[in-house]
Write a protein that holds these residues in place. Structure first.
Motif, PDB file in Angstrom:
ATOM      1  N   ALA A  38       0.680  -1.170  -0.034  1.00  0.00           N
ATOM      2  CA  ALA A  38       0.009   0.177  -0.180  1.00  0.00           C
ATOM      3  C   ALA A  38       0.853   1.328  -0.040  1.00  0.00           C
ATOM      4  CB  ALA A  38      -0.952   0.050   1.264  1.00  0.00           C
ATOM      5  N   TYR A  39       2.080   1.042   0.650  1.00  0.00           N
ATOM      6  CA  TYR A  39       2.879   2.280   0.736  1.00  0.00           C
ATOM      7  C   TYR A  39       3.269   2.726  -0.592  1.00  0.00           C
ATOM      8  CZ  TYR A  39       2.863   1.744   5.768  1.00  0.00           C
ATOM      9  OH  TYR A  39       2.663   1.497   6.946  1.00  0.00           O
ATOM     10  N   ARG A  40       3.356   1.941  -1.706  1.00  0.00           N
ATOM     11  CA  ARG A  40       3.974   2.291  -2.947  1.00  0.00           C
ATOM     12  C   ARG A  40       2.874   3.090  -3.821  1.00  0.00           C
ATOM     13  NH1 ARG A  40       6.542  -2.576  -6.644  1.00  0.00           N
ATOM     14  NH2 ARG A  40       4.971  -2.177  -8.053  1.00  0.00           N
ATOM     15  N   THR A  41       1.916   2.773  -3.471  1.00  0.00           N
ATOM     16  CA  THR A  41       0.851   3.515  -4.378  1.00  0.00           C
ATOM     17  C   THR A  41      -0.093   4.589  -3.705  1.00  0.00           C
ATOM     18  OG1 THR A  41      -0.703   1.828  -4.018  1.00  0.00           O
ATOM     19  CG2 THR A  41       0.544   1.574  -5.831  1.00  0.00           C
ATOM     20  N   ALA A  42       0.432   4.907  -2.424  1.00  0.00           N
ATOM     21  CA  ALA A  42      -0.204   5.937  -1.665  1.00  0.00           C
ATOM     22  C   ALA A  42       0.449   7.134  -2.038  1.00  0.00           C
ATOM     23  CB  ALA A  42       0.073   5.716  -0.086  1.00  0.00           C
TER      24      ALA A  42
ATOM     25  N   LEU B  52      13.757  -4.683   2.193  1.00  0.00           N
ATOM     26  CA  LEU B  52      14.462  -4.645   3.499  1.00  0.00           C
ATOM     27  C   LEU B  52      13.815  -3.903   4.397  1.00  0.00           C
ATOM     28  CD1 LEU B  52      16.443  -6.046   5.187  1.00  0.00           C
ATOM     29  CD2 LEU B  52      18.351  -4.013   4.247  1.00  0.00           C
ATOM     30  N   LEU B  53      13.325  -2.616   3.948  1.00  0.00           N
ATOM     31  CA  LEU B  53      12.810  -1.741   4.968  1.00  0.00           C
ATOM     32  C   LEU B  53      11.107  -1.472   4.768  1.00  0.00           C
ATOM     33  CD1 LEU B  53      15.465   1.142   4.921  1.00  0.00           C
ATOM     34  CD2 LEU B  53      15.175  -0.865   6.527  1.00  0.00           C
ATOM     35  N   GLU B  54      10.464  -2.838   4.338  1.00  0.00           N
ATOM     36  CA  GLU B  54       9.043  -2.590   4.137  1.00  0.00           C
ATOM     37  C   GLU B  54       8.324  -2.389   5.555  1.00  0.00           C
ATOM     38  OE1 GLU B  54       7.619  -5.443   0.400  1.00  0.00           O
ATOM     39  OE2 GLU B  54       7.751  -6.402   2.396  1.00  0.00           O
ATOM     40  N   THR B  55       8.786  -2.739   6.618  1.00  0.00           N
ATOM     41  CA  THR B  55       8.101  -2.526   7.788  1.00  0.00           C
ATOM     42  C   THR B  55       8.016  -1.033   8.427  1.00  0.00           C
ATOM     43  OG1 THR B  55      10.094  -3.130   9.174  1.00  0.00           O
ATOM     44  CG2 THR B  55       8.628  -5.036   8.720  1.00  0.00           C
ATOM     45  N   ARG B  56       8.848  -0.065   7.603  1.00  0.00           N
ATOM     46  CA  ARG B  56       9.047   0.994   7.814  1.00  0.00           C
ATOM     47  C   ARG B  56       8.608   2.035   6.937  1.00  0.00           C
ATOM     48  NH1 ARG B  56      15.164   1.915   9.560  1.00  0.00           N
ATOM     49  NH2 ARG B  56      14.699   4.023   9.441  1.00  0.00           N
ATOM     50  N   GLY B  57       7.817   1.207   5.987  1.00  0.00           N
ATOM     51  CA  GLY B  57       6.864   2.227   4.872  1.00  0.00           C
ATOM     52  C   GLY B  57       7.606   2.185   3.602  1.00  0.00           C
ATOM     53  N   MET B  58       8.797   1.455   3.259  1.00  0.00           N
ATOM     54  CA  MET B  58       9.531   1.375   2.149  1.00  0.00           C
ATOM     55  C   MET B  58       9.193   0.094   1.370  1.00  0.00           C
ATOM     56  SD  MET B  58      11.583   2.554  -0.291  1.00  0.00           S
ATOM     57  CE  MET B  58      12.231   1.907  -1.595  1.00  0.00           C
ATOM     58  N   PRO B  59       8.197   0.020   0.555  1.00  0.00           N
ATOM     59  CA  PRO B  59       7.961  -1.115  -0.253  1.00  0.00           C
ATOM     60  C   PRO B  59       8.974  -1.672  -1.290  1.00  0.00           C
ATOM     61  CG  PRO B  59       6.841   0.719  -1.284  1.00  0.00           C
ATOM     62  CD  PRO B  59       7.432   1.167  -0.075  1.00  0.00           C
ATOM     63  N   ALA B  60       8.996  -3.038  -1.531  1.00  0.00           N
ATOM     64  CA  ALA B  60      10.004  -3.476  -2.570  1.00  0.00           C
ATOM     65  C   ALA B  60       9.510  -3.135  -4.031  1.00  0.00           C
ATOM     66  CB  ALA B  60      10.044  -4.867  -2.408  1.00  0.00           C
ATOM     67  N   TRP B  61      10.544  -2.955  -5.040  1.00  0.00           N
ATOM     68  CA  TRP B  61      10.198  -2.314  -6.236  1.00  0.00           C
ATOM     69  C   TRP B  61      10.919  -3.295  -7.053  1.00  0.00           C
ATOM     70  CZ3 TRP B  61       8.175   2.092  -8.111  1.00  0.00           C
ATOM     71  CH2 TRP B  61       7.623   3.177  -7.019  1.00  0.00           C
ATOM     72  N   GLY B  62      11.245  -4.680  -6.573  1.00  0.00           N
ATOM     73  CA  GLY B  62      11.978  -5.486  -7.728  1.00  0.00           C
ATOM     74  C   GLY B  62      11.092  -6.208  -8.529  1.00  0.00           C
ATOM     75  N   ASP B  63       9.739  -6.117  -8.632  1.00  0.00           N
ATOM     76  CA  ASP B  63       8.874  -6.390  -9.597  1.00  0.00           C
ATOM     77  C   ASP B  63       8.891  -5.495 -10.828  1.00  0.00           C
ATOM     78  OD1 ASP B  63       7.543  -4.706  -7.972  1.00  0.00           O
ATOM     79  OD2 ASP B  63       5.436  -5.439  -8.381  1.00  0.00           O
TER      80      ASP B  63
END
Length: 728
Positions: free
Chosen positions: A115-119, A671-682
């Protein structure tokens, strides 16, 4: 008749708040403030009169509470039976004793990292709904919760995000409509097909769903009967895989008089129609107010404010439901001032346009045809599909989510208004849909920053922009930001007060005692005389204020409450004049009363330090990689990372060696998903991530050189940027 009424209203406003219209026009909140808008009409108007123009000098702090997070706070608290409920970051809810501030309970939802990636416009929340002992709140990731108002216990939860819906999130307040609770979503920029959903208040079961945009007709019949007619406004060459947009991210109002749910819908996705549906068409139900039956979800009527939207002109801005005397007849209306620069009066029984007044410079349309309800478009000025155009107003809107207040006694609407434009540049096709990523296919540059941006454009593009006829207007007045008192029947401004900057547009409270209350980004809670606009008092809080204040009474004592915290659209670009820039952005709830205490000021942030040394250039930091990384950063990362040490998001040009070494694990692996930084590997390959890092390392070296030069000259190390570019 209208001219006579205007004179009477103006006389009432200037003379006394006691001058009132007939009782049928009365509205406003009392001791309680049961919804974010205060009353059923969402007027942000209170009948309380203890705090008045003649005693605001006695205003002081009654109590305060720390709220989690350091991001945007957009919610107006709710008070019922002596308990205050407030929502915050990503759907947090706290309950407090409204008189003492004693914490009663809190609820913090677990958020799905994607959700953090598209907010796009921060992890904000705009409030809760409260009915029959239940608090309803929508978390950022689209989970709708029903909480016990006494304990905060979760009674039920429902996932409002459709499978495969892509980049939808929830930031708006739910709305109770009879025996259902209604919630929308945001994410039109992310290749989505927006919708509004209704859930059974007791069980949480989905009762109905209305999609704003038809689906690809190749999939068969539409999933809602009222979309079959809308399909005729979307040509066959529509880019159906882009979703179409339309996400209803804020304004939802239940009109108990007509029994209808009124929904303001969002912008088109991608932005401009020439890409979205090259064959043209109105593109229903984008940028519309749609009236739905709360039992069935069927459309009773609709009014489209911006047919064929190409400019991010959402109709999601707050609505006020009121009864107005129009041409001698009491008429139930919607008062709506959306992004597009006009103030509308719409008959809420039928959706018929009654009147429309221009508030700011508009060159997408020069007027609204009252007979047809359609705008008189000016494509020569606003069609940027064939070349850059400066379009008024800007995508941030003449009005946005910040609530205005309507005084039913005087007929005056108090609201922040911004007069600013965009430079809009279309990206040439072909257009490829990217899942859960920005799909604008356009660059949007605010005229407030245009003089700073022009030198960075390619020479040919700069020359083309310089020739635009609107450049003279931009140089004359790149932006105007004001708090205005507007007669809703005539559209005339009764008074105005300037605001700090184009980002400064706090929500408003009005009271029957003759006060207008508004906070600003510089940290001042300001009290104005409703009749004259005179500034009566400014209480410095040391905290940036965006959300509208509210007021309530407990045991005969009147309180004024508000949340503080900078954020929302462009949230990483902290304005230099803001309290958040000087003191930081820790979120807080502040509650005031007469004869309260002084507000404790936060400690100023320490002076900026020289940018850390990033070390020697690596072999992979080639000019080509740096150039590629800059484009990738602007398209994917720049909406969150301003790369300034005062930003509310991490400054990626001040990374220490440990973070540099973990850059790929953070960006690609989450690595920092729990702090609001989502993964962008896809979405980004390893080579693309490395190119972004090469660009950031190059920028870090240049910033360090500049810092050292400024330090040697004895100047402050401030390279703050207030502009925001959305590009794809």
């Amino acid at each position: 008749m209208r001219e006579i009424r205007h004179l009477l209203l103006l006389a009432c406003t200037l003379a006394s708040a006691a001058c009132q219209q007939p009782a049928s026009h009365q509205s406003g909140a009392g001791d309680d403030w049961p919804s974010p808008g205060g009353d059923a009409g969402k007027s942000h108007f209170s009948r309380l009169q203890e705090i008045a123009p003649d005693n605001v000098a006695r205003i002081g702090l009654a109590w305060s509470a720390d709220l989690p997070g350091q991001r945007g706070m957009e919610a107006t608290p709710v008070v019922v039976d002596g308990v205050l409920y407030v929502s915050g970051q990503a759907g947090y809810v706290g309950a407090f004793d409204a008189a003492s501030g004693k914490p009663l309970w809190e609820f913090t939802p677990e958020i799905r990292p994607e959700a953090y990636r598209t907010a796009c416009c921060d992890t904000v929340n705009r409030g809760v709904a409260l009915a029959d002992g239940v608090v309803y709140v929508a978390a950022l990731d689209g989970i709708l919760y029903a909480l016990d108002a006494g304990s905060g216990e979760v009674l039920w939860q429902a996932d409002t995000i459709e499978q495969g819906a892509g980049g939808l999130v929830s930031t708006g307040a739910p709305e109770v409509a009879g025996d259902v609770v209604v919630i929308g979503n945001s994410g039109a920029e992310y290749g989505t097909r927006g919708y509004v959903s209704a859930y059974d208040r007791k069980s949480g079961d989905l009762r109905w769903r209305f999609h704003v945009v038809p689906r690809d007709p190749a999939l068969g019949p539409q999933d809602h009967p009222d979309l079959e007619a809308a399909l005729a406004t979307w040509p066959k060459d529509t880019l159906w895989d882009m979703g179409g947009g339309g996400a209803p991210w804020d304004a939802i109002a239940y009109d108990s008089e007509t029994g209808l749910v009124l929904v303001g819908t969002g912008n088109g996705g991608p932005y401009y129609r020439a890409a979205r549906s090259p064959g043209g068409g109105d593109n229903l139900y984008l940028s519309s107010i749609v009236a739905l039956d709360p039992e069935t979800g069927r459309v009773a009527w609709h009014y489209q404010e911006v047919p064929g939207d190409s400019w991010d002109y959402t109709a999601t801005q707050p609505m006020v439901l009121a009864d107005l005397d129009i041409d001698g007849e009491t008429t139930p209306v919607i008062i709506h001032a959306p992004k597009n620069g006009f103030l509308y009066l719409i008959d809420r029984r039928s959706g018929r346009l009654l009147d429309a007044h221009r508030l700011v410079r508009t060159n997408w349309a020069d007027s609204i045809d009252i007979e047809t309800g359609r705008p008189n478009l000016t494509p020569a000025s606003s069609d940027y599909s064939q070349g850059p155009k400066i379009v008024f107003p800007a995508t941030v809107g003449a009005r946005n989510w910040q609530a205005g207040a309507f005084d039913p006694d005087s007929g005056i609407y108090f609201a922040p208004v911004v007069d600013m434009g965009n430079l809009m540049i279309a990206q040439p096709g072909p257009y490829e849909h990217r899942d859960r990523a920005l799909n604008l296919f356009a660059s949007v540059l605010f005229t407030a920053e245009l003089e700073n941006i022009l030198p960075g454009l390619p020479p040919a593009a700069r020359e083309e922009v310089e020739k635009l006829p609107e450049m003279d207007e931009v140089r004359k007045a790149p932006w105007i930001s004001e708090l205005r008192a507007i007669d809703v029947v005539t559209g005339q401004t009764v008074w105005s007060q300037p605001m700090e900057g184009w980002q400064d547009r706090g929500g408003v409270l009005a009271t029957a005692s003759g006060l207008v209350v508004q906070g600003n980004l510089a940290g001042a809670l300001r009290f104005f005389d409703a009749g004259s606009g005179k500034l009566l008092r400014a209480v410095q809080t040391g905290r940036s204020i965006m959300a509208a204040p509210m007021t309530y009474s407990v045991d005969g004592v009147q309180y004024i409450a508000l949340t503080t915290g900078w954020g929302g659209g462009g949230w990483p670009y902290v304005p230099a004049y803001s309290a958040a820039y000087r003191y930081g952005n820790a979120n807080k709830l502040l509650v005031f009363r007469l004869d309260g205490k002084p507000v404790p000021m936060p400690e100023p942030l320490p002076p900026l330090e020289v940018t850390p040394d990033v070390g020697p250039r690596e072999s992979w930091e080639t000019p080509a990689a740096i150039a590629q990384g800059e484009g990738l950063f602007m398209a994917n990362c720049g909406i969150c990372h301003a790369n300034h040490p005062r930003s509310t998001a991490p400054d990626l040009t001040r990374l220490m060696p440990g973070v540099q070494n973990a850059f790929s694990a953070i960006v690609s692996g989450g690595l920092l998903e729990t702090r609001g930084m989502p993964a962008w590997g896809d979405l980004l390959s390893e080579d693309e991530v490395r190119a972004i890092q090469a660009y950031l390392r190059d920028l870090q070296r240049r910033n360090r050189q500049r810092d050292l030069q400024l330090q040697a000259e004895g100047l402050p190390l401030d390279r703050q940027s207030t502009g925001m570019t959305l590009a794809k």
